[in-house]
Design an enzyme around this catalytic site. Structure first.
Site, mmCIF file in Angstrom:
data_model
loop_
_atom_site.group_PDB
_atom_site.id
_atom_site.type_symbol
_atom_site.label_atom_id
_atom_site.label_comp_id
_atom_site.label_asym_id
_atom_site.label_seq_id
_atom_site.Cartn_x
_atom_site.Cartn_y
_atom_site.Cartn_z
ATOM 1 N N HIS A 78 -83.429 27.793 -87.727
ATOM 2 C CA HIS A 78 -84.384 27.428 -88.785
ATOM 3 C C HIS A 78 -85.310 28.620 -89.020
ATOM 4 O O HIS A 78 -86.071 28.980 -88.121
ATOM 5 C CB HIS A 78 -85.227 26.219 -88.362
ATOM 6 C CG HIS A 78 -84.410 24.997 -88.020
ATOM 7 N ND1 HIS A 78 -84.090 24.036 -88.954
ATOM 8 C CD2 HIS A 78 -83.858 24.595 -86.851
ATOM 9 C CE1 HIS A 78 -83.361 23.083 -88.357
ATOM 10 N NE2 HIS A 78 -83.204 23.403 -87.081
ATOM 11 N N ASP A 355 -80.623 26.391 -82.061
ATOM 12 C CA ASP A 355 -81.537 25.455 -82.736
ATOM 13 C C ASP A 355 -82.941 26.069 -82.766
ATOM 14 O O ASP A 355 -83.940 25.367 -82.539
ATOM 15 C CB ASP A 355 -81.538 24.079 -82.073
ATOM 16 C CG ASP A 355 -82.263 23.025 -82.931
ATOM 17 O OD1 ASP A 355 -82.632 23.341 -84.086
ATOM 18 O OD2 ASP A 355 -82.463 21.900 -82.441
HETATM 19 ZN ZN LIG Z 1 -81.265 18.865 -85.378
#
Ligand SMILES: [Zn+2]
Length: 484
Positions: A78, A355
């Site tokens: 992200h 992540d």
């Molecule tokens: Zn997730």
């Protein structure tokens, strides 16, 4: 210690690597299944030669010193742009990625606006170009419009614009009917659906893994069943959808429980087109960290893979409720962490993903249950995996494969992605643009808010020494990071 020498003419981040040599190092090339003493030469951005040393030439070179490996690929990160640039930008994310040894990153679409139409992808690509970083930025489009879980996004247009798949990550694909349509439509487009498996009804108000630690700390339980139930449902829908459209592909991301991994294991045996990944934090940290333990997950395993009691062990060395440990899915028990490792070792998990979820301090300096979920992890993934290697839990070659040929293999299973440059050879291959990382296993570095290049300082590893300092990262022939 391997006596390695790196000689480079003027190296500049973003610039083509004109000349760079690594002598007498340990080369790991999972794509060809080969590792051993060797040397490389990069010339004008091209990996000109890969020489494997033998006999007397190889004497004294081992896998404990300088390692050369293909550039790492992160299938789940992200970078927060557009919309949350206080937490991360494409530029700061690329810098952090290169520092972590990554040359390719795939970004999740939970930006603001969400990546549910091609205009948002264009903005991300502009930001990547403007950053000057050579790290390759790939992106997933949203499954649903605005990630609201109601109607499908502009999937066809997104595919034409170049997304590498679809996900509502940050959240699960909300409804089974939507999942079925998304799988079939994405399959027709030659792309996968990446699902964050969570049953939100079972996790409403949840704060930490349901079990002993959460009970003692008075945190609302987050049941393992929420992941297992959603994984089983997604796999059942997959089995149904693949009967209609043979191009259907499903990838389950950041699996954290033994039960969900078992479901994937069985689905793979049954021949379903499913792939999966696990994260460094679910492999190496257990929920006892929230109580203040700081030992690795394998050190918290009791007899017969049971989980030890950190209070009875006197293992609590830090304050409780550190919000950098709040993550979705939550840190689980040491036994679940062992199940993640077993899945990585037997191939149930195809890859390790970070992540990487940076947050501002403001979003983390609150009560544990109110903190945003996520760990800033793209710079610490290698060090955490090397800690597992050092502890004898994970072979070095498997760790490197999980960061290189593993994710490349996943990309290669998605027909539309396999047909593009993103599926270029991922290995120590002569005659193509150099894409590699050089790190020193014998050297460690301290994780601090100033050594992390990510804007997100939300790492539970702050203050810790990690093995494997990254010396040089070269992405597609250009310098991405150096600290020789
Ligand atoms: Zn997730």
């Amino acid at each position: 210690m391997t006596p390695a020498k790196s000689a480079g003419a003027e190296l500049r981040v973003g610039g083509t690597v004109e000349r760079f040599e690594v002598k007498r190092a340990w080369l790991v090339d999972p794509a060809s299944g080969r590792e051993g003493p060797g040397e490389i030469v990069v010339s004008d951005g091209i990996l000109e030669s890969v020489s494997w040393l033998e006999g007397r030439d190889a004497a004294g070179v081992d896998d404990l010193g300088v390692i050369v490996a293909p550039g790492f690929i992160d299938l789940h990160a992200h970078f927060r742009e557009p919309g949350f640039e206080d937490a991360e930008t494409v530029a700061s994310g690329c810098a952090a990625a290169a520092h972590g040894g990554y040359t390719t990153v795939a970004l999740m679409p939970n930006t603001s606006p969400a990546l549910d139409e091609p205009g948002v992808l264009a903005r991300i690509r502009d930001a990547a170009r403007a950053s000057g970083s050579p790290v390759e930025v790939l992106a997933f489009g949203a499954v649903s419009a605005k990630r609201a879980g109601e109607t499908l996004s502009a999937m066809g247009e997104l595919a034409d614009a170049g997304v590498i798949g679809f996900s509502d990550d940050g959240a699960p694909v909300k409804a089974p009917r939507l999942m079925r349509s998304a799988l079939v439509y994405a399959g027709m487009l030659g792309l996968p659906v990446i699902d964050h498996v969570e049953d939100p009804e079972l996790t409403a108000g949840a704060e930490a893994n349901e079990g002993y630690v959460a009970s003692v700390l008075g945190l609302a339980g987050w049941p393992a069943a929420a992941e297992a139930a959603a994984a089983s449902r997604a796999l059942a829908v997959l089995a149904d959808a693949v009967a209609d459209e043979h191009g259907v592909r499903l990838h389950l991301t950041h699996l954290s429980t033994a039960a969900a991994l078992d479901a994937v294991r069985r689905a793979k045996v049954a021949g379903l087109p499913v792939t999966a990944d696990v994260t460094p934090h679910h492999l190496a940290l257990a929920d006892e960290w929230i109580a203040g333990a700081r030992r690795w997950s394998w050190e918290a395993l009791g007899p017969e893979d049971g989980t030890r009691d950190p209070w009875a062990d006197g293992a609590l060395v830090a304050g409780p409720y550190n919000t950098s440990l709040r993550v979705n899915p939550p840190l689980r028990t040491a036994a679940d962490a062992a199940a993640c490792l077993a899945a990585l070792l037997d191939g149930t998990a195809d890859a390790v993903v970070t992540d990487h979820a940076p947050h501002t301090t403001v979003d983390k300096e609150v009560e544990f249950g109110l903190a945003s979920n996520g760990i800033s992890g793209i710079e610490t993934a290698l060090g955490v995996l090397l800690a597992m290697v050092d502890a004898g839990r994970l072979p070095l070659a498997r760790a490197i494969a999980a960061l290189t040929s593993g994710p490349a293999g996943v990309l290669g299973k998605w027909p539309r992605v396999a047909a593009t440059a993103s599926a270029r050879p991922r290995g120590l291959v002569e005659g193509v643009p150099a894409d590699l990382v050089v790190f020193d296993r014998a050297d460690s570095w301290r994780v601090t808010s100033s050594t992390l290049l990510s804007k997100g300082k939300n790492s539970p590893l702050l203050g810790r020494e990690l093995p494997g300092r990254v010396l040089v990262t070269i992405a597609c022939g250009r310098l991405a990071w150096q600290d020789l």
